[in-house]
Design a protein around this motif. Structure first.
Motif, PDB file in Angstrom:
ATOM      1  N   LYS A  27       8.984   7.334  29.573  1.00 54.03           N
ATOM      2  CA  LYS A  27       9.134   8.336  30.627  1.00 54.03           C
ATOM      3  C   LYS A  27       7.873   9.212  30.707  1.00 54.03           C
ATOM      4  O   LYS A  27       7.417   9.561  31.808  1.00 54.03           O
ATOM      5  CB  LYS A  27      10.373   9.197  30.377  1.00 54.03           C
ATOM      6  CG  LYS A  27      11.682   8.432  30.406  1.00 54.03           C
ATOM      7  CD  LYS A  27      12.003   7.940  31.791  1.00 54.03           C
ATOM      8  CE  LYS A  27      13.323   7.181  31.831  1.00 54.03           C
ATOM      9  NZ  LYS A  27      14.490   8.027  31.556  1.00 54.03           N
ATOM     10  N   ILE A  28       7.313   9.550  29.557  1.00 54.79           N
ATOM     11  CA  ILE A  28       6.076  10.331  29.545  1.00 54.79           C
ATOM     12  C   ILE A  28       4.926   9.484  30.113  1.00 54.79           C
ATOM     13  O   ILE A  28       4.079   9.979  30.872  1.00 54.79           O
ATOM     14  CB  ILE A  28       5.741  10.813  28.119  1.00 54.79           C
ATOM     15  CG1 ILE A  28       6.797  11.827  27.649  1.00 54.79           C
ATOM     16  CG2 ILE A  28       4.352  11.446  28.073  1.00 54.79           C
ATOM     17  CD1 ILE A  28       6.844  13.096  28.470  1.00 54.79           C
ATOM     18  N   ALA A  29       4.903   8.211  29.765  1.00 53.28           N
ATOM     19  CA  ALA A  29       3.876   7.320  30.301  1.00 53.28           C
ATOM     20  C   ALA A  29       3.938   7.292  31.818  1.00 53.28           C
ATOM     21  O   ALA A  29       2.898   7.376  32.498  1.00 53.28           O
ATOM     22  CB  ALA A  29       4.047   5.917  29.734  1.00 53.28           C
ATOM     23  N   ILE A  30       5.140   7.196  32.371  1.00 51.10           N
ATOM     24  CA  ILE A  30       5.305   7.180  33.828  1.00 51.10           C
ATOM     25  C   ILE A  30       4.729   8.445  34.445  1.00 51.10           C
ATOM     26  O   ILE A  30       4.050   8.398  35.477  1.00 51.10           O
ATOM     27  CB  ILE A  30       6.792   7.006  34.188  1.00 51.10           C
ATOM     28  CG1 ILE A  30       7.270   5.603  33.802  1.00 51.10           C
ATOM     29  CG2 ILE A  30       7.021   7.264  35.672  1.00 51.10           C
ATOM     30  CD1 ILE A  30       8.775   5.444  33.813  1.00 51.10           C
ATOM     31  N   LYS A  31       4.983   9.582  33.802  1.00 51.23           N
ATOM     32  CA  LYS A  31       4.462  10.851  34.320  1.00 51.23           C
ATOM     33  C   LYS A  31       2.941  10.849  34.361  1.00 51.23           C
ATOM     34  O   LYS A  31       2.336  11.239  35.373  1.00 51.23           O
ATOM     35  CB  LYS A  31       4.957  12.009  33.455  1.00 51.23           C
ATOM     36  CG  LYS A  31       4.366  13.357  33.852  1.00 51.23           C
ATOM     37  CD  LYS A  31       4.659  14.442  32.835  1.00 51.23           C
ATOM     38  CE  LYS A  31       4.049  15.776  33.252  1.00 51.23           C
ATOM     39  NZ  LYS A  31       2.558  15.695  33.385  1.00 51.23           N
ATOM     40  N   TYR A  32       2.310  10.407  33.280  1.00 51.02           N
ATOM     41  CA  TYR A  32       0.843  10.425  33.248  1.00 51.02           C
ATOM     42  C   TYR A  32       0.248   9.441  34.249  1.00 51.02           C
ATOM     43  O   TYR A  32      -0.744   9.754  34.927  1.00 51.02           O
ATOM     44  CB  TYR A  32       0.345  10.132  31.834  1.00 51.02           C
ATOM     45  CG  TYR A  32       0.389  11.337  30.925  1.00 51.02           C
ATOM     46  CD1 TYR A  32      -0.387  12.462  31.186  1.00 51.02           C
ATOM     47  CD2 TYR A  32       1.200  11.360  29.796  1.00 51.02           C
ATOM     48  CE1 TYR A  32      -0.345  13.576  30.362  1.00 51.02           C
ATOM     49  CE2 TYR A  32       1.251  12.470  28.958  1.00 51.02           C
ATOM     50  CZ  TYR A  32       0.467  13.576  29.254  1.00 51.02           C
ATOM     51  OH  TYR A  32       0.516  14.683  28.434  1.00 51.02           O
ATOM     52  N   PHE A  33       0.836   8.257  34.371  1.00 48.88           N
ATOM     53  CA  PHE A  33       0.331   7.302  35.353  1.00 48.88           C
ATOM     54  C   PHE A  33       0.501   7.842  36.771  1.00 48.88           C
ATOM     55  O   PHE A  33      -0.373   7.662  37.625  1.00 48.88           O
ATOM     56  CB  PHE A  33       1.042   5.953  35.211  1.00 48.88           C
ATOM     57  CG  PHE A  33       0.723   5.222  33.937  1.00 48.88           C
ATOM     58  CD1 PHE A  33      -0.569   5.179  33.432  1.00 48.88           C
ATOM     59  CD2 PHE A  33       1.730   4.567  33.232  1.00 48.88           C
ATOM     60  CE1 PHE A  33      -0.858   4.505  32.253  1.00 48.88           C
ATOM     61  CE2 PHE A  33       1.451   3.883  32.063  1.00 48.88           C
ATOM     62  CZ  PHE A  33       0.153   3.855  31.570  1.00 48.88           C
ATOM     63  N   THR A  34       1.624   8.520  37.010  1.00 46.94           N
ATOM     64  CA  THR A  34       1.860   9.117  38.331  1.00 46.94           C
ATOM     65  C   THR A  34       0.830  10.195  38.628  1.00 46.94           C
ATOM     66  O   THR A  34       0.311  10.292  39.750  1.00 46.94           O
ATOM     67  CB  THR A  34       3.291   9.684  38.409  1.00 46.94           C
ATOM     68  OG1 THR A  34       4.234   8.619  38.196  1.00 46.94           O
ATOM     69  CG2 THR A  34       3.557  10.316  39.764  1.00 46.94           C
ATOM     70  N   ASP A  35       0.519  11.007  37.622  1.00 49.97           N
ATOM     71  CA  ASP A  35      -0.502  12.042  37.800  1.00 49.97           C
ATOM     72  C   ASP A  35      -1.874  11.419  38.068  1.00 49.97           C
ATOM     73  O   ASP A  35      -2.642  11.921  38.899  1.00 49.97           O
ATOM     74  CB  ASP A  35      -0.575  12.941  36.565  1.00 49.97           C
ATOM     75  CG  ASP A  35       0.638  13.851  36.420  1.00 49.97           C
ATOM     76  OD1 ASP A  35       1.396  13.988  37.401  1.00 49.97           O
ATOM     77  OD2 ASP A  35       0.827  14.426  35.328  1.00 49.97           O
ATOM     78  N   ALA A  36      -2.191  10.331  37.377  1.00 51.23           N
ATOM     79  CA  ALA A  36      -3.466   9.653  37.609  1.00 51.23           C
ATOM     80  C   ALA A  36      -3.526   9.084  39.027  1.00 51.23           C
ATOM     81  O   ALA A  36      -4.583   9.078  39.669  1.00 51.23           O
ATOM     82  CB  ALA A  36      -3.666   8.539  36.579  1.00 51.23           C
ATOM     83  N   HIS A  95       7.715   1.440  33.800  1.00 51.66           N
ATOM     84  CA  HIS A  95       9.043   1.382  34.421  1.00 51.66           C
ATOM     85  C   HIS A  95       9.862   0.230  33.842  1.00 51.66           C
ATOM     86  O   HIS A  95      11.061   0.375  33.569  1.00 51.66           O
ATOM     87  CB  HIS A  95       8.909   1.185  35.939  1.00 51.66           C
ATOM     88  CG  HIS A  95       8.648   2.446  36.686  1.00 51.66           C
ATOM     89  ND1 HIS A  95       7.680   2.548  37.685  1.00 51.66           N
ATOM     90  CD2 HIS A  95       9.208   3.683  36.601  1.00 51.66           C
ATOM     91  CE1 HIS A  95       7.681   3.767  38.174  1.00 51.66           C
ATOM     92  NE2 HIS A  95       8.587   4.476  37.537  1.00 51.66           N
ATOM     93  N   TYR A  96       9.214  -0.906  33.660  1.00 52.40           N
ATOM     94  CA  TYR A  96       9.918  -2.069  33.104  1.00 52.40           C
ATOM     95  C   TYR A  96      10.429  -1.767  31.692  1.00 52.40           C
ATOM     96  O   TYR A  96      11.589  -2.035  31.370  1.00 52.40           O
ATOM     97  CB  TYR A  96       9.005  -3.283  33.094  1.00 52.40           C
ATOM     98  CG  TYR A  96       9.620  -4.471  32.387  1.00 52.40           C
ATOM     99  CD1 TYR A  96      10.543  -5.278  33.023  1.00 52.40           C
ATOM    100  CD2 TYR A  96       9.318  -4.737  31.047  1.00 52.40           C
ATOM    101  CE1 TYR A  96      11.143  -6.340  32.365  1.00 52.40           C
ATOM    102  CE2 TYR A  96       9.915  -5.794  30.383  1.00 52.40           C
ATOM    103  CZ  TYR A  96      10.821  -6.600  31.050  1.00 52.40           C
ATOM    104  OH  TYR A  96      11.423  -7.634  30.394  1.00 52.40           O
ATOM    105  N   PHE A  97       9.565  -1.202  30.851  1.00 48.25           N
ATOM    106  CA  PHE A  97       9.965  -0.889  29.478  1.00 48.25           C
ATOM    107  C   PHE A  97      11.092   0.136  29.446  1.00 48.25           C
ATOM    108  O   PHE A  97      11.913   0.132  28.526  1.00 48.25           O
ATOM    109  CB  PHE A  97       8.772  -0.366  28.679  1.00 48.25           C
ATOM    110  CG  PHE A  97       7.674  -1.375  28.485  1.00 48.25           C
ATOM    111  CD1 PHE A  97       7.955  -2.711  28.278  1.00 48.25           C
ATOM    112  CD2 PHE A  97       6.344  -0.982  28.508  1.00 48.25           C
ATOM    113  CE1 PHE A  97       6.945  -3.638  28.099  1.00 48.25           C
ATOM    114  CE2 PHE A  97       5.321  -1.892  28.322  1.00 48.25           C
ATOM    115  CZ  PHE A  97       5.626  -3.232  28.119  1.00 48.25           C
ATOM    116  N   ALA A  98      11.106   1.040  30.444  1.00 50.58           N
ATOM    117  CA  ALA A  98      12.166   2.052  30.526  1.00 50.58           C
ATOM    118  C   ALA A  98      13.425   1.506  31.188  1.00 50.58           C
ATOM    119  O   ALA A  98      14.355   2.265  31.461  1.00 50.58           O
ATOM    120  CB  ALA A  98      11.652   3.267  31.307  1.00 50.58           C
ATOM    121  N   GLN A  99      13.462   0.196  31.441  1.00 49.82           N
ATOM    122  CA  GLN A  99      14.599  -0.489  32.058  1.00 49.82           C
ATOM    123  C   GLN A  99      14.885   0.049  33.459  1.00 49.82           C
ATOM    124  O   GLN A  99      16.040   0.131  33.898  1.00 49.82           O
ATOM    125  CB  GLN A  99      15.841  -0.394  31.164  1.00 49.82           C
ATOM    126  CG  GLN A  99      15.630  -1.041  29.797  1.00 49.82           C
ATOM    127  CD  GLN A  99      16.862  -1.008  28.918  1.00 49.82           C
ATOM    128  OE1 GLN A  99      17.765  -0.202  29.118  1.00 49.82           O
ATOM    129  NE2 GLN A  99      16.911  -1.892  27.934  1.00 49.82           N
TER     130      GLN A  99
END
Length: 217
Positions: free
Chosen positions: A106-115, A133-137
């Motif tokens: 979920k944190i990874a998604i946030k950082y990628f979204t910010d990038a 997203h895939y890893f977070a199901q």
């Protein structure tokens, strides 16, 4: 399944936005380019001991730590770089990659979204967020991001593979079959993933045969 995706992060060529202002910075950049990551870490560490307000140096040390597989240390330096420049896309992206390695999707998604905020069509960022997203199901979100990558860069073989796996996990076998076949057509076995793609295609084929055997003619 996660280990299959580890190859992707290392396929990316990082954009190293560091300009030579001091000897340590120049030496650190050269060490990164030559693959001497321990030396790079030490050069950036020396520079930062007296210069704590230079975001690219924190990013450089973070990149060295990432290559050394010290993901927590790398993540912490990414956060320091971002605290000095909250629009530093490379640092945001690397923070996302570290978060995946630390299983914090979920944190990874946030950082990628910010990038992506400043680079909405960057296929590297989109593809990485799709993996998170895939890893977070979150299959539907993963499929959406993979699809956007394919729209922007139709020859991006990994995106077909990722979307094919997401379709497969969502029991959308016909769509999974198309994507995995496209992946094999584009990438063959240069990524050592063809065997896995073929294995899943065989499972889909058996499932289709089983389903057809119960159809009433």
């Amino acid at each position: 399944m996660k280990k299959i995706f580890y190859v992707f992060a290392f396929m990316f060529s990082f954009v190293i936005s560091i300009f030579a202002q001091e000897n340590e910075i120049t030496a650190g950049l050269n060490a990164l380019r030559s693959g001497d990551y321990n030396a790079a870490f030490n050069f950036y560490n020396k520079f930062l001991s007296t210069n704590e307000k230079y975001a690219p140096a924190f990013y450089g040390r973070a990149l060295a730590s990432y290559k050394l597989k010290d993901y927590k240390k790398s993540f912490d330096d990414c956060k320091k770089a971002i605290s000095l420049d909250n629009k530093y896309a490379d640092a945001l992206f690397l923070a996302g990659l570290n978060s995946i390695e630390l299983n914090d999707y979920k944190i990874a998604i946030k950082y990628f979204t910010d990038a992506l905020a400043a680079n909405p069509n960057n296929t590297k960022y989109l593809y990485s967020r799709a993996n998170a997203h895939y890893f977070a199901q979150m299959d539907s979100e993963a499929i959406e991001d993979y699809s956007r990558v394919i729209e922007l860069e139709p020859s991006f073989g990994f995106a077909y593979y990722g979307r094919g796996i997401a379709y497969y996990m969502a029991d959308k076998f016909p769509l999974a079959k198309i994507d995995l076949e496209n992946y094999i057509s584009l990438n063959a076995n240069k990524d050592n993933l063809q065997d896995e793609a073929m294995r899943i295609l065989k499972i889909i084929e058996r499932a289709n045969k089983w389903a057809n055997s119960f159809k009433i003619c």
